[in-house]
Design a protein around this motif. Sequence first.
Motif, PDB file in Angstrom:
ATOM      1  N   CYS A   1       6.703  -1.808   7.720  1.00  0.00           N
ATOM      2  CA  CYS A   1       6.884  -0.431   7.253  1.00  0.00           C
ATOM      3  C   CYS A   1       8.135  -0.388   6.389  1.00  0.00           C
ATOM      4  N   SER A   2       7.954  -0.186   5.096  1.00  0.00           N
ATOM      5  CA  SER A   2       9.070  -0.123   4.160  1.00  0.00           C
ATOM      6  C   SER A   2       8.839   1.075   3.249  1.00  0.00           C
ATOM      7  N   HIS A   3       9.272   2.248   3.704  1.00  0.00           N
ATOM      8  CA  HIS A   3       8.961   3.506   3.008  1.00  0.00           C
ATOM      9  C   HIS A   3       9.242   3.415   1.515  1.00  0.00           C
ATOM     10  N   PRO A   4       8.279   3.878   0.671  1.00  0.00           N
ATOM     11  CA  PRO A   4       7.015   4.543   1.026  1.00  0.00           C
ATOM     12  C   PRO A   4       5.839   3.563   1.212  1.00  0.00           C
ATOM     13  N   HIS A   5       6.136   2.265   1.265  1.00  0.00           N
ATOM     14  CA  HIS A   5       5.061   1.281   1.322  1.00  0.00           C
ATOM     15  C   HIS A   5       4.737   0.806   2.733  1.00  0.00           C
ATOM     16  N   LEU A   6       3.469   0.496   2.924  1.00  0.00           N
ATOM     17  CA  LEU A   6       3.027  -0.283   4.067  1.00  0.00           C
ATOM     18  C   LEU A   6       2.707  -1.662   3.490  1.00  0.00           C
ATOM     19  N   ILE A   7       3.323  -2.707   4.035  1.00  0.00           N
ATOM     20  CA  ILE A   7       3.183  -4.050   3.475  1.00  0.00           C
ATOM     21  C   ILE A   7       2.480  -4.940   4.491  1.00  0.00           C
ATOM     22  N   VAL A   8       1.347  -5.511   4.081  1.00  0.00           N
ATOM     23  CA  VAL A   8       0.540  -6.335   4.979  1.00  0.00           C
ATOM     24  C   VAL A   8       0.636  -7.793   4.536  1.00  0.00           C
TER      25      VAL A   8
ATOM     26  N   LEU B   1       0.842  -1.202   0.000  1.00  0.00           N
ATOM     27  CA  LEU B   1       0.000   0.000   0.000  1.00  0.00           C
ATOM     28  C   LEU B   1       0.872   1.245   0.000  1.00  0.00           C
ATOM     29  N   GLN B   2       0.489   2.221  -0.814  1.00  0.00           N
ATOM     30  CA  GLN B   2       1.206   3.491  -0.845  1.00  0.00           C
ATOM     31  C   GLN B   2       0.207   4.613  -1.079  1.00  0.00           C
ATOM     32  N   SER B   3       0.282   5.667  -0.300  1.00  0.00           N
ATOM     33  CA  SER B   3      -0.566   6.837  -0.510  1.00  0.00           C
ATOM     34  C   SER B   3       0.059   7.714  -1.588  1.00  0.00           C
ATOM     35  N   THR B   4      -0.766   8.189  -2.507  1.00  0.00           N
ATOM     36  CA  THR B   4      -0.266   9.095  -3.555  1.00  0.00           C
ATOM     37  C   THR B   4      -0.406  10.557  -3.139  1.00  0.00           C
ATOM     38  N   CYS B   5      -0.858  10.763  -1.898  1.00  0.00           N
ATOM     39  CA  CYS B   5      -0.959  12.119  -1.351  1.00  0.00           C
ATOM     40  C   CYS B   5       0.311  12.398  -0.551  1.00  0.00           C
ATOM     41  N   LYS B   6       1.054  13.427  -0.916  1.00  0.00           N
ATOM     42  CA  LYS B   6       2.364  13.695  -0.321  1.00  0.00           C
ATOM     43  C   LYS B   6       2.297  13.945   1.186  1.00  0.00           C
ATOM     44  N   THR B   7       1.154  14.461   1.649  1.00  0.00           N
ATOM     45  CA  THR B   7       1.044  14.798   3.071  1.00  0.00           C
ATOM     46  C   THR B   7       0.656  13.592   3.928  1.00  0.00           C
ATOM     47  N   ILE B   8       0.342  12.457   3.296  1.00  0.00           N
ATOM     48  CA  ILE B   8      -0.046  11.263   4.049  1.00  0.00           C
ATOM     49  C   ILE B   8       0.937  10.140   3.738  1.00  0.00           C
ATOM     50  N   VAL B   9       1.781   9.808   4.689  1.00  0.00           N
ATOM     51  CA  VAL B   9       2.786   8.754   4.518  1.00  0.00           C
ATOM     52  C   VAL B   9       2.388   7.586   5.417  1.00  0.00           C
ATOM     53  N   LEU B  10       1.867   6.539   4.822  1.00  0.00           N
ATOM     54  CA  LEU B  10       1.316   5.431   5.605  1.00  0.00           C
ATOM     55  C   LEU B  10       2.316   4.790   6.574  1.00  0.00           C
ATOM     56  N   PRO B  11       3.565   4.490   6.154  1.00  0.00           N
ATOM     57  CA  PRO B  11       4.504   3.894   7.118  1.00  0.00           C
ATOM     58  C   PRO B  11       4.743   4.796   8.327  1.00  0.00           C
TER      59      PRO B  11
END
Length: 307
Positions: free
Chosen positions: A64-71, A17-27
């Motif tokens: 948490c593996s920036h920029p991804h959240l891996i489930v 999972l990765q947010s394409t909004c710069k202000t929201i960083v899921l990890p």
Amino acid sequence: KMASSSAPWIGSAYLFLQSTCKTIVLPSLYESSQKKPCVFKALKLALADSTGSLNGVDMLKVHCSHPHLIVQLKFCKQENCRRFLRSYREGALQQSLQNHLQLSLATTTVPLEMELKAGNEHLDNMLKDEDRCLECIYKEKPDRLRDEEITELEECLKSLVVHQSINNNVAVKDCASPNSPSLPYPSQGSSLSSQVTFIFQGQQFANRMLTPDDHQKFAKLVSKKWKQVGRSLQKYCRGLRDPVIDNLALEYDREGLYEQAYQLLLRFIQSEGKKATIALLIAALEENGLISLAEELLGLHSNEDCS
């Protein structure tokens, strides 16, 4: 070969999972002790929406593996895995997770990019071939037990979600973080129908009588699950015993699902009067995994874009 339907079907996959909004960083949000339960809750509810059950898919670990959240996901039933794949393929899982993140984080829309992998296979490239996807997921046996942190978050989430009945009412506790301010939750022993407020997905709502608008939305959106909701309402309403529900199904069979659902809620309102509240209906919807309908009735759906 895939396991037969009688044998336990255990498969594993990774959801990126990765947010394409710069202000929201899921990890970063997941690494925050205050925001982690909010992100986990959104994941759990979206996965429940995708399979139709809170236990349809198990989360083993969140990386948490920036920029991804891996489930890391674990599937015990092949049918639940099929439902998940269809929801993923049709974009329903993505939409559901975006909605739940928006609500849980109290922010604008969280636009997401998703990727699904099983071992070295990129399942996004073969989503139209469902059986091949199942084969890949089945080959990847889960190589770990569920992370202790996930178990703790599961317990935390259970205390956030209201599952109250007249005979077993408990005070709902906020466990988002040790430092979070306590909300004025209903006192222990109060019934869902009489309490002034109730909690849904960690948010507080005013309890009220059902309105004609609630009635119409329920009848329009509940579809085939109207009977299940009716049976969940039985614990609050003597007027909805099984024979009554079965008779409604027969009596309004020709008119279709809308009318059957409409008549069900009408019986509930006529039987309970002022005690037929939105809190009772939301609890019944939650019990049957109808989270989106509950959100619709509470006015939680929003079309705001990420700015």
